[in-house]
Design an enzyme around this catalytic site. Structure first.
Site, PDB file in Angstrom:
ATOM      1  N   SER A 224       1.051   7.627   2.427  1.00  0.00           N
ATOM      2  CA  SER A 224       1.418   6.499   1.575  1.00  0.00           C
ATOM      3  C   SER A 224       2.348   6.941   0.448  1.00  0.00           C
ATOM      4  CB  SER A 224       0.140   5.838   1.077  1.00  0.00           C
ATOM      5  OG  SER A 224       0.384   4.483   0.848  1.00  0.00           O
ATOM      6  N   TRP A 315       2.175  -3.884   5.611  1.00  0.00           N
ATOM      7  CA  TRP A 315       2.788  -3.679   4.292  1.00  0.00           C
ATOM      8  C   TRP A 315       3.797  -2.520   4.346  1.00  0.00           C
ATOM      9  CZ3 TRP A 315       3.712  -6.363   0.211  1.00  0.00           C
ATOM     10  CH2 TRP A 315       3.796  -5.816  -1.069  1.00  0.00           C
ATOM     11  N   HIS A 366      -4.338   1.257   7.097  1.00  0.00           N
ATOM     12  CA  HIS A 366      -3.612   2.189   6.225  1.00  0.00           C
ATOM     13  C   HIS A 366      -4.535   3.333   5.797  1.00  0.00           C
ATOM     14  CE1 HIS A 366      -0.500   3.073   3.274  1.00  0.00           C
ATOM     15  NE2 HIS A 366      -1.419   3.136   2.326  1.00  0.00           N
TER      16      HIS A 366
HETATM   17  C1  GCU Z   1       0.598   0.453  -2.565  1.00  0.00           C
HETATM   18  C2  GCU Z   1       2.105   0.500  -2.556  1.00  0.00           C
HETATM   19  C3  GCU Z   1       2.647   1.338  -1.412  1.00  0.00           C
HETATM   20  C4  GCU Z   1       1.979   2.678  -1.373  1.00  0.00           C
HETATM   21  C5  GCU Z   1       0.483   2.518  -1.388  1.00  0.00           C
HETATM   22  C6  GCU Z   1      -0.303   3.831  -1.483  1.00  0.00           C
HETATM   23  O1  GCU Z   1       0.155  -0.284  -1.470  1.00  0.00           O
HETATM   24  O2  GCU Z   1       2.590  -0.812  -2.516  1.00  0.00           O
HETATM   25  O3  GCU Z   1       4.047   1.514  -1.516  1.00  0.00           O
HETATM   26  O4  GCU Z   1       2.433   3.411  -0.273  1.00  0.00           O
HETATM   27  O5  GCU Z   1       0.084   1.748  -2.509  1.00  0.00           O
HETATM   28  O6  GCU Z   1       0.213   4.819  -1.946  1.00  0.00           O
HETATM   29  O7  GCU Z   1      -1.470   3.815  -1.115  1.00  0.00           O
END
Ligand code: GCU
Length: 389
Positions: A224, A315, A366
């Site tokens: 992420s 997302w 995720h």
């Molecule tokens: C949020 C953010 C993402 C990121 C994520 C994370 O969802 O919008 O861009 O990758 O956090 O780091 O868990």
């Protein structure tokens, strides 16, 4: 300002279409010269792309390796994981005009494996219990036992040691330590992602001094926001032989011009400390970006890079992450290598590991799971030779 506007126009001129998207051409310079050899790529195009990402997206770090960088091994114990692993705890410390900083590195190494061993360095942004050095808590997010049992060193640090993940006008962490005191912040000053990537490079400085780790076979991995960081780190620091982006999404592996899932305006609004100020100019205007994220992946060439998505992680735009790998592939082909090697998105849970770019889309949400880790280690085994504990 004039140069920025000019670059943006030139990009529009040199765009090509991928699935209806007009992407900036990875193999055409700003003045429309077509890149035909690895030498031209390295001399003319690669530095240009890196510069565009610094100027418009991630920002510029004011410091590389600090002169007074120090490594102190605070503990070495060889009786971890039932006697199979040695843990070292290392303090990586440095100072700048605004004070002193310290990154705590946790490093497990398989005792029996022939040295030096290849390594995986995880950039951790989740709670510290995910990287428990005592191994009382074992999370799949960092499966140190499994990594060690496959003959790899398992290393990790927490991003908050480098720069806390909050917006405080860049006063804390390495921003406070290294930014010129009293000076106004420039539009291309580094954000937190660039700061964390800088931190991973300082860990690499340490790795180069550790005789038990093969510094030519080190993977940097993040999930992420950590995945965005791993990609930016690997783009800037070519000492990392393998770069892994797990569900990195917007301003990670996903193509911005698809405008799917998280958009540039969302990320700049919700995380104003991650990127440079200039990036805000592209809020709602992704098509004006002089780069897109396939160009970031291409900066890893000819090294190994792996991008992973998850089916429910819309997302992060899985399709956009996949297409970025497809569009980065021509740079690997310039080197006579296969990039990704496919143009159609694979079925869930069937990794594509035929070229120097790996990709999979895992079923589920995720996260960074054991399935993901196994795929990354399989890919490393394939290219580096199987490691044995
Ligand atoms: C949020 C953010 C993402 C990121 C994520 C994370 O969802 O919008 O861009 O990758 O956090 O780091 O868990």
């Amino acid at each position: 300002m004039f140069i920025r506007a000019l670059l943006i126009v030139l990009v529009a001129v040199s765009a090509r279409c991928a699935e209806g998207l007009a992407l900036p051409e990875v193999l055409k310079t700003a003045d429309s010269k077509v890149i035909k050899s690895p030498e031209q790529w390295r001399q003319d195009r690669r530095p240009q792309i890196l510069e565009l990402f610094k100027e418009h997206v991630y920002g510029r770090a004011p410091v590389g390796r600090p002169d007074d960088l120090r490594f102190e091994v605070t503990e070495t114990r060889s009786d971890f994981m039932g006697g199979r692993a040695t843990r070292k705890l290392v303090d990586i410390s440095f100072s700048g005009p605004g004070g002193e900083g310290r990154i705590g590195l946790i490093r497990f190494i398989p005792n029996k494996a022939p040295k030096p061993v290849p390594a995986f360095l995880l950039i951790c942004h989740r709670g510290r219990d995910n990287i428990d050095p005592s191994r009382q808590v074992k999370e799949p997010f960092w499966p140190a036992e499994e990594i060690v049992s496959r003959g790899y060193a398992a290393l990790t640090f927490h991003v908050s040691d480098v720069d806390p993940d909050n917006y405080d006008e860049f006063k804390d962490g390495v921003h406070g330590i290294f930014d010129p005191p009293g000076a106004e912040r420039s539009g291309d000053a580094w954000g937190s992602i660039a700061a964390w990537a800088w931190g991973a490079s300082r860990v690499m400085d340490y790795i180069e001094t550790d005789a038990d780790i093969d510094d030519e076979r080190v993977a940097v991995i993040g999930h992420s926001r950590g995945g965005k960081t791993a990609l930016w780190c690997g783009a800037r620091d070519e000492r990392f032989a393998f770069v892994i982006s797990n569900d990195s999404g917007c301003t990670g592996a996903a193509l911005a011009r698809r405008k799917q899932g998280e958009r540039v305006a969302d990320i700049n609004k919700n995380f104003p400390h991650w990127f440079c100020e200039n990036y805000n100019e592209f809020n709602g205007k992704e098509e004006n970006l002089p780069v897109d994220q396939h160009m970031l992946i291409a900066l890893m060439a000819p090294r190994l890079v792996y991008v992973a998505s998850a089916t429910e992680d819309t997302w992060a735009d899985p399709k956009g992450e996949f297409l970025a790998c497809v569009e980065a592939s021509p740079v690997y082909e310039l080197y006579g290598m296969k990039g990704l090697g496919v143009k159609t998105m694979p079925e869930p849970d069937t990794p594509v590991q035929i070229g120097h770019i790996g990709y999979h889309i895992r079923s589920g949400s995720h996260n960074l799971t054991l399935f993901d880790w196994r795929c990354y280690m399989d890919f490393a085994d394939k290219h580096w030779g199987k490691s044995n504990e």
